[in-house]
Structures are given as structure tokens and as C-alpha cells.
Scaffold this active site. Structure first.
Site, PDB file in Angstrom:
ATOM      1  N   LYS A   6      -1.465  -3.505  -7.809  1.00 48.89           N
ATOM      2  CA  LYS A   6      -1.841  -2.190  -7.028  1.00 48.89           C
ATOM      3  C   LYS A   6      -1.153  -0.994  -7.400  1.00 48.89           C
ATOM      4  O   LYS A   6      -1.537   0.259  -6.851  1.00 48.89           O
ATOM      5  CB  LYS A   6      -1.586  -2.448  -5.764  1.00 48.89           C
ATOM      6  CG  LYS A   6      -2.515  -3.533  -4.986  1.00 48.89           C
ATOM      7  CD  LYS A   6      -2.436  -3.485  -3.483  1.00 48.89           C
ATOM      8  CE  LYS A   6      -2.648  -4.748  -2.744  1.00 48.89           C
ATOM      9  NZ  LYS A   6      -4.083  -5.084  -2.738  1.00 48.89           N
TER      10      LYS A   6
ATOM     11  N   GLN B 299       0.710  -1.171   0.007  1.00 48.72           N
ATOM     12  CA  GLN B 299      -0.221   0.084   0.125  1.00 48.72           C
ATOM     13  C   GLN B 299       0.625   1.277  -0.072  1.00 48.72           C
ATOM     14  O   GLN B 299       0.361   2.516  -0.162  1.00 48.72           O
ATOM     15  CB  GLN B 299      -0.988   0.135   1.109  1.00 48.72           C
ATOM     16  CG  GLN B 299      -1.933  -1.212   1.529  1.00 48.72           C
ATOM     17  CD  GLN B 299      -2.987  -1.254   0.126  1.00 48.72           C
ATOM     18  OE1 GLN B 299      -3.153  -0.288  -0.550  1.00 48.72           O
ATOM     19  NE2 GLN B 299      -3.661  -2.330   0.051  1.00 48.72           N
TER      20      GLN B 299
ATOM     21  N   CYS C 167      -9.118  -8.446   5.026  1.00 51.43           N
ATOM     22  CA  CYS C 167      -8.152  -9.243   5.144  1.00 51.43           C
ATOM     23  C   CYS C 167      -7.244  -8.743   6.424  1.00 51.43           C
ATOM     24  O   CYS C 167      -5.968  -8.892   6.450  1.00 51.43           O
ATOM     25  CB  CYS C 167      -7.225  -9.436   4.224  1.00 51.43           C
ATOM     26  SG  CYS C 167      -8.030 -10.189   2.704  1.00 51.43           S
TER      27      CYS C 167
END
Lengths: 127, 420
Positions: free
Chosen positions: B236, B213, B375
Site C-alpha cells: 500500500k 492506511q 472488509c
């Protein structure tokens, strides 16, 4: 607007039918959807081979809780064979709204609990 | 790429960036698609789609084997993609960038290869409550196998890590590794990784960073952070699915046993045993996803052209706007820190409406968000919620998308009724 959230579904969600537990129930079963945390427990009292009383408790999304509420109304008075014959489509028809693949598990949690309870035994308990 | 002539240098116009993403030009349920789930997977600009197309049209062959032109060409493209990855995270040596499928595989590689070889009974691995399951479960498996223990660093009320607990574990236990996410996927907390690495190293522990992230959203420099491993996913960061990266300090990777065995990772195979290839081949058994690596290279070029400082600045602005706008929606509870250490992720609940119901209604308004435990079940337990709704932002999201989200939440409230 969201077709999924028609008034009858929201009504069952806000005012669940047969909500609660049965003391000294003949059959109790509980299960959850691990992915979303929806949880349903069903208690049943059996008389003369039929469901004399059914109650559920649970928490989760509107679809899971409303479908469990509807299910309890559908099966009151049913016998073991009728429960075993009940299909996923019967529940989806009762809900009467299109359920997307992602939400089918929510819609069928109550049925899964009821079936698990019914299949977990070979016959209704004797009194 | 679009030309951004009207914006000041070092910034970009997200509405123009959005034009580069074909998928975002469509409508769903008759509404313009508002994609707010980039923390789960980002969309791909045309240049990435074209790079994949060009690779399979003109350059595809198995690598490191053929002596023919096409194989050499594919090998060169694969190596070039690795060099782009290395530059992007300021890795001193491209050979220390191992291509894997995704961040999950990278984290598993460290747990299975490094963990099995180095963890002894009585050792401790320190993780945090902000970790994604992918940085928890592999360690649960390997520590159980090795007789080692996992400790979890708790969070404070704002969703920031309790570094005092980290210090406590480092002081009182034999900590071999600290595994920490750079940015918490469920809360958006940006963790002080450089500070954590300094403390861990002082206690003799290695530092594994889950960058899934962070690498897509801000400048990440492995030398400045002074960490030992960094894991991230291509999908991502505007790249294709099926390609990810594990960067590791070279001497550590060289001392580690292989993770998967097979072709390409050996020096010599006899019926008595095998010897291993040099980095990075040692960790890249079997035919790799060459086309996806090339696509990731194109994504890195695209992000580099935007500028990672500009990407971070854009997300800082949009998350500030989102936090302000959502706070105005009655019944909304926001999670995670507010401040400089907040990435472009907004986790929230609305009254006691289940997040799946929120997400279904938002979907009917064309707004795609994530609902669930992200998650991160240990974190959800800690927050005392079963699930949250999560909107996450990227380079193609503008304030207009935030407005659509806020308006759609009003629709949710209308359907469920106030105080539902």
C-alpha cells in the site's frame, strides 16, 4: 458506454417480472452473495410436476436482480429435470452481454437459488 | 525520479509523479486509466520495479546461512531494508521491526503470540467499529480461546470515534489491549492515536495500531505516538506485495513467544525442545521475502524523497477537492468526517444504485474504484448500508483524476436515470 447495462437488463431491473412472494409456496429458498450483499429469494408453486407459479424478491445490484427476473420467465412451466439441466451458460446467454469474472456471481445468484431449491428435494412436493 | 523544478519546496506535482509509474501510462477500455483504489493497493514507481529486477539479477541468495559472498550480500541488503523501515517510522531499534507478509499477518502475530500468552478469562480487548476485518477476526479467535471479551468503540454521525466509550471501557473493565486503526480504510477518518494511547496506557492497557492506511500517507512516528505495536503493508506504500512490517516495543516483543516455528527463528533445537533466536529472527521463521524487503526499501526512499509532509499535504488538498466535486453530483451521499482528520479516502453512494453497478460503469470509463464492504462489515452495518463505492488517492493522483471520476458518475446517472 457500458455494454453491461443494455436496455433489456435495465428494464428487468426497473420492472422486475414475477416480483413478490407466494403464500403457502411449495418451495422457498433464499441465498446471498456475502461479498456484495446481493440477496435473492425464490418461491414456487408446483402443479403436475411443473412450476405453476414462480416469484422472487431480492435486493442488490442491477445484474443480480435483472438476471433473477429473467430466470423466473425462463423456467415458468418447467419440470424438475429441466431445472437441474439449466446451466450457467443458459443464463449468461439470456443476459446477452459480456459479464466480467468479477460480476459472474451476481449474474448467477438467481440460478444458484433456483438450483439449491431444486436439488434440496428429490421430487416435487405432492398435493 | 522526475525533477520537480516548477513546484514550490515541500510540495510536488502529482502529474509529474505519475510519470514515474509505468502502469499508469496505459489505457483501459480505450480510456486513460484513472486509478483510484490505492487504499486497496498502490501502484509501483519504476525505481521499485528496478530494485526488484536488480535484486534477482545480481543479489539473490538465501540469507543468514551461506558463508559465500552472494548470501552475505543478500543478508546485508535485507538488513539495510530493515534500517530504512526503522528510520521511516522513527523506531529506536531496527531489531524491533519484524518483516511479515502484510499488515494482516502482523496483526495476527500480535493476537496469536501476545494475546495467547497474556489474555486471561475476564480480560477485555477494546477495538473500534472502524477496524478492518484483519484487526477484528484474529481477536475474535483468540479471545474466544482465552475466555476474554471484545468491546467495540462506536462512531458518531461524522464517523469519528466515541472516545467517551473508550474511557468507559477503560474505567469499568480489565482492558489489556486497545486495537485501533490509525486511518479508517472505509471512511478515511484519521483517529487521534496519540490521545488514545495516552488514555489506554493510563489504564494499564497496551495499544496496537493498524497503520496500513496511515504509514503510506502521512508521517508516522512510533515514539511520538507512544504506541506499543504498529502494523503496516508494503504494497500500500508503493512497495511490492508480500512484504509488511510489525513494529513492537522491544521489551514487549522480547517477552512474547514465537508466532511461527521453523528455520532461522531458533537458537538451538534438540529432540527435547528448542530455544529462540533474538529479535527480529524469533518472529521470522523460514526464508523471508528478501527481494520484496529490498523493494520496500526502494519505495521508502522514493516516499522520503517526496517528503511525507508533502504527501500528506497533497492528499489533504485532493480529498478536499474530491469532496467538493462529488457533493455537486446530484444523488451522491458522502460518508466520513470533513476536516483535518480526513485522509485521502472518499466513500460514497449514488442514489440507490448498487456500488457494484457504479464501479462497473466507472470501469468502462477507465476509472478504477472499489465497491463493497471494504472488509469492514461491522462499520457498514453501523452506517446502515450494504456497501459503498470508495475512491482513494495517492501521490500520483491529481485533480484531473477527480474530474474524471465526477464526470463518470454523471454517466452512471444517465444510464440508470435520475432517481434510479
Amino acid at each position: 458506454m457500458a455494454d453491461l447495462y443494455r436496455e433489456n437488463i435495465l428494464d428487468h431491473y426497473r420492472n422486475p417480472r414475477n416480483y413478490g412472494t407466494i403464500e403457502n409456496a411449495d418451495i422457498s429458498y433464499e441465498d446471498s452473495n456475502p461479498l456484495c450483499g446481493d440477496r435473492v429469494r425464490i418461491d414456487m408453486r408446483i402443479e403436475d410436476g411443473k412450476i405453476a407459479e414462480i416469484k422472487f424478491t431480492g435486493r442488490g445490484c442491477a445484474i443480480s436482480q435483472a438476471s433473477a427476473s429473467m430466470l423466473t420467465e425462463m423456467v415458468e412451466g418447467a419440470d424438475l429435470d429441466e431445472i437441474r439441466e439449466l446451466s450457467a451458460q443458459d443464463i449468461l446467454d439470456e443476459l446477452g452481454v459480456p459479464i466480467s469474472p468479477a460480476r459472474v456471481k451476481c449474474a448467477l445468484l438467481g440460478l444458484k437459488v433456483l438450483k439449491s431449491a431444486a436439488y434440496g428435494i428429490t421430487d416435487w412436493p405432492e398435493h | 525520479m522526475s525533477t520537480h523544478t516548477t513546484t514550490p519546496p515541500g510540495t510536488f506535482d502529482a502529474r509529474q509523479v505519475k510519470q514515474d509509474f509505468p502502469i499508469l501510462q496505459q489505457t483501459v477500455h480505450g480510456k486513460p486509466l484513472t486509478y483510484l483504489d490505492s487504499a486497496a493497493s498502490s501502484q509501483k514507481p519504476l525505481v521499485v520495479i528496478e530494485a526488484l529486477d536488480a535484486y534477482y539479477r545480481a543479489s539473490n541468495a538465501n540469507i543468514h546461512r551461506g558463508v559465500y559472498w552472494l548470501s552475505e550480500h543478500a543478508t546485508a541488503l535485507y538488513d539495510e531494508a530493515r534500517e530504512k523501515v526503522a528510520r521511516f517510522i522513527n523506531a529506536p531499534d531496527p531489531r524491533s521491526c519484524v518483516f511479515v507478509r502484510n499488515a494482516t499477518e502482523a496483526l495476527n502475530l500480535v493476537a496469536y503470540s501476545w494475546g495467547r500468552a497474556n489474555l486471561e478469562p475476564g480480560d477485555t480487548v477494546v477495538l473500534t467499529l472502524l477496524e478492518h476485518h484483519s484487526n477484528i477476526v484474529p481477536w475474535q479467535i483468540v479471545t474466544a480461546e482465552r475466555g476474554a471479551t471484545i468491546r467495540y468503540v462506536d462512531i458518531d454521525h461524522d464517523g469519528r470515534l466515541r472516545l467517551d466509550q473508550l474511557d468507559h471501557y477503560l474505567r469499568t473493565e480489565r482492558v489489556k489491549l486497545v486495537g485501533v486503526t490509525h486511518v479508517a480504510n472505509a471512511l478515511g477518518t484519521i483517529n487521534p492515536v496519540a490521545e488514545i494511547a495516552a488514555r489506554a496506557h493510563a489504564a494499564g492497557a497496551l495499544v496496537l495500531v493498524d497503520g496500513a492506511q496511515s504509514v503510506p500517507h502521512m508521517p508516522v512516528d512510533v515514539q511520538a505516538l507512544d504506541v506499543d505495536f504498529l502494523a503496516f503493508s508494503g504494497h500500500k506504500m508503493l512497495g511490492p506485495m508480500g512484504i509488511g512490517v510489525l513494529w513492537g516495543r522491544r521489551e514487549i516483543l522480547e517477552a512474547m513467544p514465537p508466532f511461527l516455528g521453523g528455520g532461522d527463528m531458533i537458537r538451538e533445537v534438540t529432540t527435547c525442545g528448542s530455544t529462540w533466536a533474538d529479535l527480529p529472527a524469533k518472529f521470522e521463521a523460514g526464508t523471508p521475502s528478501v527481494g520484496d524487503a529490498v523493494g520496500l526499501g526502494a519505495a521508502i526512499d522514493y516516499l522520503t524523497a517526496l517528503g511525507m509532509d508533502a504527501v500528506r499535504a497533497h492528499e489533504r488538498e485532493i480529498v478536499a477537492y474530491a469532496l467538493e466535486r462529488l457533493a455537486q453530483v446530484p444523488g451522491v451521499t458522502l460518508y466520513g468526517p470533513t476536516g483535518e482528520d480526513r485522509a485521502g479516502v472518499v466513500s460514497f453512494t449514488l442514489d440507490d444504485i448498487h456500488p457494484h453497478d457504479i464501479a462497473s460503469i466507472l470501469d468502462s470509463e477507465g476509472v478504477a474504484i472499489r465497491a463493497g464492504h471494504h472488509c469492514a462489515q461491522p462499520l457498514m452495518d453501523r452506517l446502515g448500508v450494504v456497501a459503498t463505492a470508495r475512491a482513494s488517492f495517492y501521490v500520483y493522483n491529481s485533480e484531473e483524476d477527480v474530474d474524471r471520476l465526477a464526470d463518470a458518475l454523471q454517466t452512471v446517472r444517465r444510464i440508470f436515470g435520475p432517481g434510479a
